[in-house]
Design a protein around this motif. Structure first.
Motif, short mmCIF file in Angstrom:
data_model
loop_
_atom_site.label_atom_id
_atom_site.label_comp_id
_atom_site.label_asym_id
_atom_site.label_seq_id
_atom_site.Cartn_x
_atom_site.Cartn_y
_atom_site.Cartn_z
N LEU A 45 2.97 -5.16 5.67
CA LEU A 45 2.80 -3.89 4.96
C LEU A 45 3.98 -3.63 4.04
O LEU A 45 5.12 -3.90 4.40
CB LEU A 45 2.72 -2.72 5.96
N TYR A 156 -6.92 1.82 5.46
CA TYR A 156 -6.80 1.20 4.14
C TYR A 156 -7.08 2.24 3.07
O TYR A 156 -7.97 3.07 3.22
CB TYR A 156 -7.80 0.03 4.00
N GLY A 157 -6.30 2.20 2.01
CA GLY A 157 -6.48 3.13 0.91
C GLY A 157 -5.67 4.40 1.03
O GLY A 157 -5.57 5.16 0.07
N GLU A 159 -2.16 5.53 1.19
CA GLU A 159 -0.81 5.00 0.98
C GLU A 159 0.25 5.66 1.86
O GLU A 159 1.36 5.15 1.97
CB GLU A 159 -0.43 5.10 -0.50
N PRO A 164 -1.14 -2.42 2.70
CA PRO A 164 -1.39 -3.63 3.48
C PRO A 164 -1.32 -4.90 2.64
O PRO A 164 -1.80 -4.93 1.51
CB PRO A 164 -2.79 -3.44 4.04
N ASP A 167 -5.95 -8.19 5.19
CA ASP A 167 -7.16 -7.39 5.34
C ASP A 167 -7.69 -7.32 6.78
O ASP A 167 -8.81 -6.90 7.02
CB ASP A 167 -8.26 -7.90 4.41
N ARG A 170 -5.73 -3.65 12.30
CA ARG A 170 -6.37 -2.64 13.15
C ARG A 170 -5.32 -2.15 14.13
O ARG A 170 -4.31 -2.82 14.35
CB ARG A 170 -7.53 -3.24 13.94
#
Length: 179
Positions: A45, A156-157, A159, A164, A167, A170
């Motif tokens: 990350l 995800y998405g 910020e 990340p 992909d 979790r």
């Protein structure tokens, strides 16, 4: 732990601690400074780990405490404790990268567990850890936490939680009985 250094002082964070705590958390998990310790997430990350508003929200929440740990007048670690009925949630855990490997984390998590038991009569501690962080999960397992296999998606998405580099991220729920 280095016994020649000053003793640890535990206290609840205040508004005046927010910037220092954000800097501590960022140094423990993100960027090149985090590579001095072993808890870095810099390879999975980028971006921020937390922000002042996120820390302030924990400080202000009536069901949470942001346990701040000082040594020689300097914040060296922190963790969030949140009362969730019969269990407590443990999060936002950070130890200064320069002090990792001294046993400080083990001491702090034991104190957090003690406080959760005594303050809220919590019978379990819960936490979530990024599932690909096998070394970190193994460290928690050595402290008595067990993997549950219960996963939640990484945001995800958003910020606020970082950018990340893979992909397959979790969060896995880890649980430890406190009785």
């Amino acid at each position: 732990m280095d016994t020649t250094a000053g003793r640890l002082v535990y206290r609840d964070a205040t508004d005046t601690d927010v910037d220092g705590i954000v800097a501590l958390i960022e140094s423990a998990y993100r960027g090149d400074s985090s590579r001095a310790g072993w808890t870095t997430e810099a390879d999975i990350l980028q971006g921020q780990r937390t922000d002042p508003q996120g820390v302030r929200d924990v400080v202000k929440s009536p069901d949470s405490r942001l346990l701040t740990v000082e040594r020689d007048g300097r914040i060296v670690a922190c963790c969030q404790l949140e009362h969730r009925g019969k269990h407590a949630y443990f999060g936002m855990f950070a130890v200064s990268p320069a002090l990792q490997g001294e046993g400080l984390g083990r001491t702090i998590i034991a104190e957090a567990e003690r406080q959760a038991r005594e303050t809220w009569a919590a019978t379990e501690m819960h936490m979530t850890v990024i599932s690909v962080r096998e070394d970190l999960i193994a460290w928690y397992e050595r402290r008595g936490y067990r993997r549950t296999g219960k996963m939640t998606p990484f945001p995800y998405g958003d910020e606020r939680f970082g950018l990340p580099l893979r992909d397959d991220l979790r969060f896995e729920l880890l649980v430890k009985p406190l009785v």
